[in-house]
Scaffold this motif. Sequence first.
Motif, short mmCIF file in Angstrom:
data_model
loop_
_atom_site.label_atom_id
_atom_site.label_comp_id
_atom_site.label_asym_id
_atom_site.label_seq_id
_atom_site.Cartn_x
_atom_site.Cartn_y
_atom_site.Cartn_z
N PRO A 194 0.82 -1.22 0.00
CA PRO A 194 0.00 0.00 0.00
C PRO A 194 0.86 1.27 0.00
O PRO A 194 0.50 2.26 -0.65
CB PRO A 194 -0.82 -0.11 1.28
CG PRO A 194 -0.83 -1.57 1.60
CD PRO A 194 0.49 -2.09 1.15
N GLU A 195 1.97 1.26 0.74
CA GLU A 195 2.85 2.42 0.76
C GLU A 195 3.49 2.66 -0.60
O GLU A 195 3.67 3.81 -1.03
CB GLU A 195 3.93 2.25 1.83
CG GLU A 195 3.42 2.35 3.26
CD GLU A 195 4.47 2.00 4.28
OE1 GLU A 195 4.30 2.39 5.45
OE2 GLU A 195 5.46 1.30 3.93
N ARG A 196 3.82 1.56 -1.27
CA ARG A 196 4.40 1.68 -2.62
C ARG A 196 3.44 2.40 -3.56
O ARG A 196 3.85 3.23 -4.38
CB ARG A 196 4.72 0.27 -3.12
CG ARG A 196 5.20 0.16 -4.56
CD ARG A 196 6.59 0.75 -4.75
NE ARG A 196 7.06 0.53 -6.10
CZ ARG A 196 6.57 1.10 -7.20
NH1 ARG A 196 5.57 1.95 -7.08
NH2 ARG A 196 7.08 0.85 -8.39
N SER A 229 -1.40 19.99 -3.66
CA SER A 229 -2.73 19.42 -3.57
C SER A 229 -2.73 17.93 -3.89
O SER A 229 -3.50 17.16 -3.30
CB SER A 229 -3.68 20.17 -4.51
OG SER A 229 -3.30 20.00 -5.87
N ILE A 230 -1.86 17.52 -4.80
CA ILE A 230 -1.78 16.10 -5.15
C ILE A 230 -1.20 15.29 -4.00
O ILE A 230 -1.72 14.23 -3.64
CB ILE A 230 -0.92 15.93 -6.42
CG1 ILE A 230 -1.67 16.50 -7.63
CG2 ILE A 230 -0.56 14.46 -6.66
CD1 ILE A 230 -0.85 16.57 -8.88
N ILE A 231 -0.13 15.78 -3.40
CA ILE A 231 0.52 15.03 -2.33
C ILE A 231 -0.33 15.04 -1.06
O ILE A 231 -0.47 14.01 -0.38
CB ILE A 231 1.93 15.59 -2.06
CG1 ILE A 231 2.79 15.43 -3.32
CG2 ILE A 231 2.58 14.87 -0.88
CD1 ILE A 231 4.13 16.11 -3.22
N GLN A 232 -0.95 16.18 -0.76
CA GLN A 232 -1.78 16.25 0.45
C GLN A 232 -3.03 15.38 0.35
O GLN A 232 -3.62 15.02 1.37
CB GLN A 232 -2.16 17.70 0.73
CG GLN A 232 -1.00 18.53 1.25
CD GLN A 232 -1.40 19.95 1.57
OE1 GLN A 232 -2.32 20.50 0.98
NE2 GLN A 232 -0.69 20.56 2.51
N ALA A 233 -3.43 15.04 -0.88
CA ALA A 233 -4.59 14.16 -1.05
C ALA A 233 -4.28 12.71 -0.72
O ALA A 233 -5.20 11.88 -0.62
CB ALA A 233 -5.10 14.27 -2.49
N GLU A 234 -3.01 12.40 -0.54
CA GLU A 234 -2.58 11.03 -0.21
C GLU A 234 -2.42 10.93 1.32
O GLU A 234 -1.49 11.53 1.87
CB GLU A 234 -1.27 10.72 -0.92
CG GLU A 234 -0.68 9.37 -0.60
CD GLU A 234 -1.69 8.25 -0.74
OE1 GLU A 234 -2.00 7.60 0.27
OE2 GLU A 234 -2.18 8.04 -1.87
N PRO A 235 -3.28 10.20 2.01
CA PRO A 235 -3.23 10.17 3.48
C PRO A 235 -1.90 9.69 4.06
O PRO A 235 -1.52 10.12 5.15
CB PRO A 235 -4.37 9.20 3.85
CG PRO A 235 -5.29 9.24 2.67
CD PRO A 235 -4.42 9.43 1.47
N ALA A 236 -1.19 8.81 3.36
CA ALA A 236 0.05 8.25 3.90
C ALA A 236 1.24 9.19 3.75
O ALA A 236 2.31 8.92 4.30
CB ALA A 236 0.37 6.93 3.21
N ARG A 267 7.67 11.78 3.25
CA ARG A 267 7.67 10.55 4.04
C ARG A 267 6.40 9.76 3.74
O ARG A 267 5.29 10.29 3.83
CB ARG A 267 7.76 10.86 5.54
CG ARG A 267 9.09 11.45 5.93
CD ARG A 267 9.25 11.59 7.44
NE ARG A 267 10.51 12.22 7.76
CZ ARG A 267 11.68 11.60 7.84
NH1 ARG A 267 11.72 10.28 7.63
NH2 ARG A 267 12.78 12.24 8.13
N ILE A 268 6.60 8.52 3.36
CA ILE A 268 5.50 7.57 3.18
C ILE A 268 5.64 6.55 4.30
O ILE A 268 6.54 5.71 4.27
CB ILE A 268 5.54 6.88 1.81
CG1 ILE A 268 5.57 7.92 0.67
CG2 ILE A 268 4.37 5.94 1.66
CD1 ILE A 268 4.33 8.76 0.53
N GLY A 269 4.77 6.66 5.31
CA GLY A 269 4.99 5.85 6.51
C GLY A 269 6.28 6.31 7.18
O GLY A 269 6.49 7.49 7.44
#
Length: 283
Positions: A194-196, A229-236, A267-269
């Motif tokens: 999921p992080e990938r 806006s694109i990155i902030q839309a990703e919860p992780a 940071r992703i996780g």
Amino acid sequence: MNIINSIADMQALALAAKREGKRIAFVPTMGFLHEGHASLLCEGRTRGDLLVLSIFVNPIQFGQNEDLDRYPRDMERDCRIARECGVDIVFTPEAAEMYPQGFQTSISVRELSQPLCGDSRPGHFDGVATVVTKLFNIVMPDVALFGRKDYQQLAVITRMVADLSLPVLVEGMPIVRETDGLAMSSRNAYLSAPERESALCLYRSICTVRKQYAAGERSTGRLHQAALSIIQAEPAAVIDYLEFRDGTTLEPSFTAADGTLMALAVRIGKTRLIDNTVLGKEL
């Protein structure tokens, strides 16, 4: 292919090659090689009579609570890739020999080391500049190849080589990406499935900015907002930085132009990923 651990042995081989008029190509790495590293090695094979790969997880470029201990390592796999790419020498020094008791010298490239990764990782680029200087003095390369994914690292090393009149040509090579656009990195191994998937927000933000720039947008403020806006839309995803900088000086850029750098760290996780693009140039 020879595997060498000793600094003295590596220097002796480099000096012998120099006496024979051989050209040395060098790719310094921290190991856990991927296709991005392989692209550097294959290019290096065309640039020198002797191709040297170093594998050294450099402790002095890691800060407190960073991933030194868990940084991925696989020497057997690395050597297999090295052989496939035509490497002549794999140099794998020990930290105790690189930084013996009493070691107290460091190299600092002041201004270029301050922003971006330097702001969130104090002292990181001093560690990079110091180890690369040592490696250049040990391997004595004519040409050294680095990936442009670590854009600021490449800028710091290029400046250091010029400032210290080191007799080596530093070459930056294109970012190598997965088929879905994720920039190849040894740290990608940390990502769960999921992080990938979440990590693709970095590439999507880059593509959006490049598309808007190609359509005529020149305000870095508006380009920044589009990427944000694109990155902030990703919860992780948690943004470390997302900035537009002059591609040479790394000074802040308020109006986008050909050569403007978009640089981001997210940071992703628990995994910190970096990526970048230079506007007006090929992705």
